[in-house]
Scaffold this active site. Sequence first.
Site, PDB file in Angstrom:
ATOM      1  N   GLY A  18     -21.401  40.581  74.423  1.00  0.00           N
ATOM      2  CA  GLY A  18     -21.207  39.188  74.494  1.00  0.00           C
ATOM      3  C   GLY A  18     -22.390  38.299  75.250  1.00  0.00           C
ATOM      4  N   LEU A  19     -22.389  39.171  76.536  1.00  0.00           N
ATOM      5  CA  LEU A  19     -23.287  38.418  77.350  1.00  0.00           C
ATOM      6  C   LEU A  19     -24.703  38.913  77.027  1.00  0.00           C
ATOM      7  CD1 LEU A  19     -22.223  39.359  80.934  1.00  0.00           C
ATOM      8  CD2 LEU A  19     -22.987  37.002  80.071  1.00  0.00           C
ATOM      9  N   LYS A 186     -26.219  61.016  80.578  1.00  0.00           N
ATOM     10  CA  LYS A 186     -25.886  61.471  79.203  1.00  0.00           C
ATOM     11  C   LYS A 186     -26.467  60.471  78.057  1.00  0.00           C
ATOM     12  CE  LYS A 186     -24.690  65.430  80.546  1.00  0.00           C
ATOM     13  NZ  LYS A 186     -25.691  66.659  80.505  1.00  0.00           N
ATOM     14  N   THR A 187     -27.147  61.065  77.253  1.00  0.00           N
ATOM     15  CA  THR A 187     -27.672  60.613  75.946  1.00  0.00           C
ATOM     16  C   THR A 187     -26.844  60.572  75.037  1.00  0.00           C
ATOM     17  OG1 THR A 187     -29.073  62.368  75.131  1.00  0.00           O
ATOM     18  CG2 THR A 187     -30.030  60.770  76.750  1.00  0.00           C
ATOM     19  N   PRO A 189     -23.562  60.174  73.965  1.00  0.00           N
ATOM     20  CA  PRO A 189     -22.553  59.154  73.548  1.00  0.00           C
ATOM     21  C   PRO A 189     -23.407  58.261  72.548  1.00  0.00           C
ATOM     22  CG  PRO A 189     -22.047  59.562  75.896  1.00  0.00           C
ATOM     23  CD  PRO A 189     -23.383  60.422  75.602  1.00  0.00           C
ATOM     24  N   LYS A 222     -35.888  60.705  74.438  1.00  0.00           N
ATOM     25  CA  LYS A 222     -34.991  61.599  73.774  1.00  0.00           C
ATOM     26  C   LYS A 222     -34.115  60.775  72.959  1.00  0.00           C
ATOM     27  CE  LYS A 222     -31.565  64.839  75.167  1.00  0.00           C
ATOM     28  NZ  LYS A 222     -30.870  65.373  76.269  1.00  0.00           N
ATOM     29  N   CYS A 380      -4.798  20.911  83.244  1.00  0.00           N
ATOM     30  CA  CYS A 380      -3.850  21.317  82.199  1.00  0.00           C
ATOM     31  C   CYS A 380      -2.526  21.270  82.746  1.00  0.00           C
ATOM     32  CB  CYS A 380      -4.215  21.908  81.429  1.00  0.00           C
ATOM     33  SG  CYS A 380      -3.607  21.780  79.650  1.00  0.00           S
ATOM     34  N   MET A 383      -2.318  20.137  86.247  1.00  0.00           N
ATOM     35  CA  MET A 383      -2.148  18.460  86.483  1.00  0.00           C
ATOM     36  C   MET A 383      -0.411  18.442  86.168  1.00  0.00           C
ATOM     37  SD  MET A 383      -1.859  15.858  83.909  1.00  0.00           S
ATOM     38  CE  MET A 383      -2.309  14.319  83.555  1.00  0.00           C
ATOM     39  N   ARG A 469       0.405  21.297  74.454  1.00  0.00           N
ATOM     40  CA  ARG A 469       1.486  20.837  73.556  1.00  0.00           C
ATOM     41  C   ARG A 469       2.177  19.804  74.271  1.00  0.00           C
ATOM     42  NH1 ARG A 469       2.433  26.122  72.461  1.00  0.00           N
ATOM     43  NH2 ARG A 469       1.324  26.335  70.322  1.00  0.00           N
ATOM     44  N   HIS A 514      -9.591  20.454  79.863  1.00  0.00           N
ATOM     45  CA  HIS A 514     -10.382  21.752  80.469  1.00  0.00           C
ATOM     46  C   HIS A 514     -11.864  21.442  80.652  1.00  0.00           C
ATOM     47  CE1 HIS A 514      -6.913  24.667  79.886  1.00  0.00           C
ATOM     48  NE2 HIS A 514      -6.453  23.673  78.871  1.00  0.00           N
ATOM     49  N   GLU A 516     -13.533  23.014  82.543  1.00  0.00           N
ATOM     50  CA  GLU A 516     -14.295  24.112  82.847  1.00  0.00           C
ATOM     51  C   GLU A 516     -15.183  24.548  81.755  1.00  0.00           C
ATOM     52  OE1 GLU A 516     -11.125  23.896  82.486  1.00  0.00           O
ATOM     53  OE2 GLU A 516     -10.108  25.468  81.675  1.00  0.00           O
TER      54      GLU A 516
HETATM   55  N1  GLN Z   1       1.744  24.386  78.689  1.00  0.00           N
HETATM   56  C1  GLN Z   1       1.135  23.190  78.774  1.00  0.00           C
HETATM   57  C2  GLN Z   1       1.081  22.524  77.424  1.00  0.00           C
HETATM   58  O1  GLN Z   1       1.125  23.036  76.542  1.00  0.00           O
HETATM   59  C3  GLN Z   1      -0.123  23.272  79.407  1.00  0.00           C
HETATM   60  C4  GLN Z   1      -1.213  23.975  78.564  1.00  0.00           C
HETATM   61  C5  GLN Z   1      -2.609  24.355  79.103  1.00  0.00           C
HETATM   62  O2  GLN Z   1      -2.362  24.446  80.400  1.00  0.00           O
HETATM   63  N2  GLN Z   1      -3.498  24.751  78.503  1.00  0.00           N
HETATM   64  O3  GLN Z   1       0.930  21.280  77.467  1.00  0.00           O
END
Ligand code: GLN
Length: 542
Positions: A18-19, A186-187, A189, A222, A380, A383, A469, A514, A516
């Site tokens: 992936g990287l 080793k080649t 693999p 090789k 999330c 919080m 949720r 999120h 991040e």
């Molecule tokens: N379990 C929590 C919810 O469903 C928080 C979900 C999460 O942190 N992504 O709201």
Amino acid sequence: MPRYIFITGGVVSSLGKGLASAALGALLQSRGYKVRLRKLDPYLNVDPGTMSPYQHGEVYVTDDGAEADLDLGHYERFTGVSAAQADNITTGRIYSDIISKERRGDYLGATVQVIPHVTNEIKDFVLSDAGDVDFVLCEVGGTVGDIEGLPFFEALRQLRQELPLRQSCYMHVTLMPYIAAAGEMKTKPTQHSVKELRSIGIQPDILLCRADREIDMGDRRKIARFCNVRESSVIQGLDARSIYDVPLAYHTEGLDKEVLMHFGIEDAPKADLSRWEQISETLHNPDGEVTVAVVGKYTVLPDAYKSITEALVHGGIANQVKVKIKWLEAEEFENSDDPNVLKGVHGILVPGGFGERGAEGKIKAATFARTKHVPYFGICFGMQMAVVEAARNMAGIENASSSEFGEGGENIVGLMTEWTKGNERVERTADTDLGGTMRLGAYPARLVEGSKVAEQYGMLDIEERHRHRYEVNIEYKDKLEAAGLLFSGLSPDGVLPEIVEIPGHPWFIGVQYHPELKSRPFEPHPLFAGFVKAALEQSRMV
Ligand code: GLN
């Protein structure tokens, strides 16, 4: 028409396919090309949304609400191109679509088979909706030889003949192990995995050989001879100090040059890698270090928090410091009154999570951060737990809880039953399926003027990605605000709490979304940059 690069893997998993795909995407971009990256996952789940983080690592969420493979996160971080629902497909999704079509009678009496029906679906996915990009990079999950991967390899094999000449490239990622007892690399693999690939009709054009030390010229020759590739197409992929060094390293090894040569592109613009050089430079020459505790539940598997880890690295880049992560299992300090393990850390981050296990530990972490004035970042679930903490210890609702943990407490956080998406009202009931039923993807939020969070963003209207949720019950807003917790961001209709903070605390912010997922090395997310900055200030105080 775009050119297609198909990335497969052999020998073992976890080689950084992936990287490698993301890095190649970044390299082509650095030459001025437009790229799009896609992932084909051979497992039977419709998406990774219902898989445990222990199994599959983090679930990455796109703007358009797909629960996708974490490789899409690498793609976004490296190229800055937002991934979409249409960039990740699984066997489960393909079969589920085919079976619905079959039930509808769409196949007009035909016998529905892996070839051509499944392979056609795969090819359609690969070729669909490419837009005006120059290159589409398609990575196949798993390793060659996996039974479930066969239809994918078959589809890619067919594509070579169906696409115009020189419009496709097969890149195969393998491992060159060093055998200490023999004192050599080793080649074999690699040879075996290429043999496997050729047995299903795919002759790789480029081999990226992952190794922990230099592969000498003899070994490269090789491999070239036994695997039937050009010698210059045997590229060594050495372990890197940081994943953000990978584009530079692969460029030095000639990966992008070889790909362009394969396509017969001779007039490609020179690569401009200055932004990668800058990132590398900052990463390896930090001006200090801060320690951030991540209090979670899946901390034994760092892949479960991939985007958080990377966003913290980006926050470090923004502040020219190294961020050291102290992984803490929330459950482990649940029963001690004094969370000693948190002493001396410069910031506490409680990430997303599901279920009751470890929740009390997370609440304890929030209490510690609040009362000891240590920067706190709740994401999330983190919080939601900060709100429960505030309800219990600031507003005096002793049995404050979340309905995620069952009945018995006063539920400040409850199951979300409906919300607004665009102009639509989305509804769910307690007995709908678990898969794909969360509030997913990008939603707007309005920030409160003058709040800390507004200062961090430098604007009042934001859009962030969600996956939850449950939600904080807006009915508690007045009571909690009177106790000192500020609801500093709400959904535009004002009913869904998106952000809380504690005014007067050095940095205490909890977000329902999120952040991040949108952080990139050359564009660190403002909240991660701000959190690391606060941690840095904290480190100067202790
Ligand atoms: N379990 C929590 C919810 O469903 C928080 C979900 C999460 O942190 N992504 O709201």
